[in-house]
Design a protein around this motif. Structure first.
Motif, mmCIF file in Angstrom:
data_model
loop_
_atom_site.group_PDB
_atom_site.id
_atom_site.type_symbol
_atom_site.label_atom_id
_atom_site.label_comp_id
_atom_site.label_asym_id
_atom_site.label_seq_id
_atom_site.Cartn_x
_atom_site.Cartn_y
_atom_site.Cartn_z
ATOM 1 N N LEU A 31 -4.835 13.210 -9.245
ATOM 2 C CA LEU A 31 -4.214 13.066 -7.925
ATOM 3 C C LEU A 31 -4.399 14.324 -7.086
ATOM 4 C CD1 LEU A 31 -0.929 11.212 -8.910
ATOM 5 C CD2 LEU A 31 -2.979 10.260 -7.843
ATOM 6 N N ASP A 32 -4.397 15.484 -7.707
ATOM 7 C CA ASP A 32 -4.640 16.726 -6.975
ATOM 8 C C ASP A 32 -6.046 16.782 -6.388
ATOM 9 O OD1 ASP A 32 -2.107 17.652 -7.414
ATOM 10 O OD2 ASP A 32 -2.659 18.939 -9.113
ATOM 11 N N GLN A 33 -6.995 16.118 -7.038
ATOM 12 C CA GLN A 33 -8.365 16.076 -6.546
ATOM 13 C C GLN A 33 -8.571 14.985 -5.498
ATOM 14 O OE1 GLN A 33 -10.767 15.516 -10.014
ATOM 15 N NE2 GLN A 33 -10.326 17.551 -10.839
ATOM 16 N N GLY A 34 -7.537 14.219 -5.217
ATOM 17 C CA GLY A 34 -7.628 13.166 -4.218
ATOM 18 C C GLY A 34 -8.043 11.816 -4.761
ATOM 19 N N GLY A 35 -8.088 11.681 -6.060
ATOM 20 C CA GLY A 35 -8.483 10.418 -6.674
ATOM 21 C C GLY A 35 -7.290 9.536 -6.989
ATOM 22 N N SER A 36 -7.574 8.443 -7.627
ATOM 23 C CA SER A 36 -6.547 7.513 -8.081
ATOM 24 C C SER A 36 -6.695 7.357 -9.590
ATOM 25 C CB SER A 36 -6.723 6.162 -7.388
ATOM 26 O OG SER A 36 -5.797 5.226 -7.885
ATOM 27 N N TRP A 37 -5.617 7.542 -10.318
ATOM 28 C CA TRP A 37 -5.665 7.498 -11.778
ATOM 29 C C TRP A 37 -5.511 6.069 -12.261
ATOM 30 C CZ3 TRP A 37 -7.374 10.496 -15.397
ATOM 31 C CH2 TRP A 37 -6.999 10.278 -16.714
ATOM 32 N N ASN A 38 -6.477 5.613 -13.049
ATOM 33 C CA ASN A 38 -6.423 4.298 -13.659
ATOM 34 C C ASN A 38 -5.797 4.467 -15.045
ATOM 35 O OD1 ASN A 38 -6.800 1.760 -14.696
ATOM 36 N ND2 ASN A 38 -8.924 1.583 -14.045
ATOM 37 N N TYR A 39 -4.569 4.027 -15.199
ATOM 38 C CA TYR A 39 -3.823 4.241 -16.433
ATOM 39 C C TYR A 39 -4.376 3.431 -17.603
ATOM 40 C CZ TYR A 39 -0.331 6.805 -13.828
ATOM 41 O OH TYR A 39 0.296 7.739 -13.056
ATOM 42 N N LEU A 40 -4.956 2.273 -17.315
ATOM 43 C CA LEU A 40 -5.446 1.422 -18.402
ATOM 44 C C LEU A 40 -6.731 1.948 -19.020
ATOM 45 C CD1 LEU A 40 -4.658 -2.064 -16.859
ATOM 46 C CD2 LEU A 40 -3.366 -0.810 -18.577
ATOM 47 N N THR A 41 -7.611 2.546 -18.212
ATOM 48 C CA THR A 41 -8.865 3.070 -18.740
ATOM 49 C C THR A 41 -8.848 4.584 -18.884
ATOM 50 O OG1 THR A 41 -9.861 3.236 -16.537
ATOM 51 C CG2 THR A 41 -10.182 1.167 -17.739
ATOM 52 N N THR A 42 -7.767 5.220 -18.483
ATOM 53 C CA THR A 42 -7.586 6.683 -18.474
ATOM 54 C C THR A 42 -8.773 7.386 -17.820
ATOM 55 O OG1 THR A 42 -8.477 6.978 -20.709
ATOM 56 C CG2 THR A 42 -6.093 6.702 -20.515
ATOM 57 N N GLU A 43 -9.103 6.926 -16.617
ATOM 58 C CA GLU A 43 -10.182 7.528 -15.844
ATOM 59 C C GLU A 43 -9.717 7.788 -14.426
ATOM 60 O OE1 GLU A 43 -13.209 4.563 -16.030
ATOM 61 O OE2 GLU A 43 -14.028 5.309 -17.916
ATOM 62 N N CYS A 44 -10.309 8.804 -13.830
ATOM 63 C CA CYS A 44 -10.038 9.125 -12.439
ATOM 64 C C CYS A 44 -11.032 8.374 -11.564
ATOM 65 C CB CYS A 44 -10.154 10.635 -12.220
ATOM 66 S SG CYS A 44 -9.624 11.151 -10.583
ATOM 67 N N LYS A 49 -9.455 3.390 -4.215
ATOM 68 C CA LYS A 49 -8.570 2.249 -4.416
ATOM 69 C C LYS A 49 -7.392 2.655 -5.290
ATOM 70 C CE LYS A 49 -10.680 -0.138 -8.279
ATOM 71 N NZ LYS A 49 -11.372 -1.327 -8.720
ATOM 72 N N ASP A 50 -6.272 2.049 -5.025
ATOM 73 C CA ASP A 50 -5.049 2.386 -5.753
ATOM 74 C C ASP A 50 -4.944 1.551 -7.024
ATOM 75 O OD1 ASP A 50 -4.216 4.245 -3.898
ATOM 76 O OD2 ASP A 50 -3.184 2.751 -2.680
ATOM 77 N N HIS A 51 -4.506 2.196 -8.079
ATOM 78 C CA HIS A 51 -4.283 1.520 -9.349
ATOM 79 C C HIS A 51 -2.781 1.460 -9.604
ATOM 80 C CE1 HIS A 51 -8.525 1.640 -10.378
ATOM 81 N NE2 HIS A 51 -8.544 2.903 -10.000
ATOM 82 N N PRO A 52 -2.290 0.372 -10.190
ATOM 83 C CA PRO A 52 -0.853 0.286 -10.470
ATOM 84 C C PRO A 52 -0.445 1.243 -11.588
ATOM 85 C CG PRO A 52 -1.991 -1.575 -11.414
ATOM 86 C CD PRO A 52 -3.011 -0.819 -10.605
ATOM 87 N N PHE A 53 0.793 1.679 -11.517
ATOM 88 C CA PHE A 53 1.345 2.535 -12.566
ATOM 89 C C PHE A 53 1.670 1.683 -13.784
ATOM 90 C CE2 PHE A 53 5.157 4.234 -14.654
ATOM 91 C CZ PHE A 53 4.611 5.395 -15.150
#
Length: 86
Positions: A31-44, A49-53
């Protein structure tokens, strides 16, 4: 017996906290880099696009439930060790 109980009581809780904090730090760095964290695949994801928490408990139910079960067993062993006559 008391020493084993204390180990089983403390170590799983510390490992769970460490795993949670590591997971949280990965998401925070993304998030500090401006990305969106995909919790299911553990990738930035930098595509914007927004990924759900998805909670840690949902992603790692065996770790959480197993760790809490070991902690409860450790607590019971500690109690048995304290009540045992010396």
């Amino acid at each position: 017996m008391l020493r084993l109980g204390l180990i089983l009581l403390v170590v799983p809780a510390v490992l769970l906290m460490a795993g949670y904090m590591f997971d949280l730090s990965l998401a925070d760095a993304c998030l500090d880099q401006g990305g969106s964290w995909n919790y299911l695949t553990t990738e930035c994801d930098d595509a914007g696009k927004d990924h759900p928490f998805v909670p840690f408990m949902v992603r790692h139910p065996l770790w959480v439930n197993g760790g809490m079960l070991l902690s409860v067993v450790g607590l019971l062993i500690c109690m048995a060790g304290l009540y045992r006559r010396r």
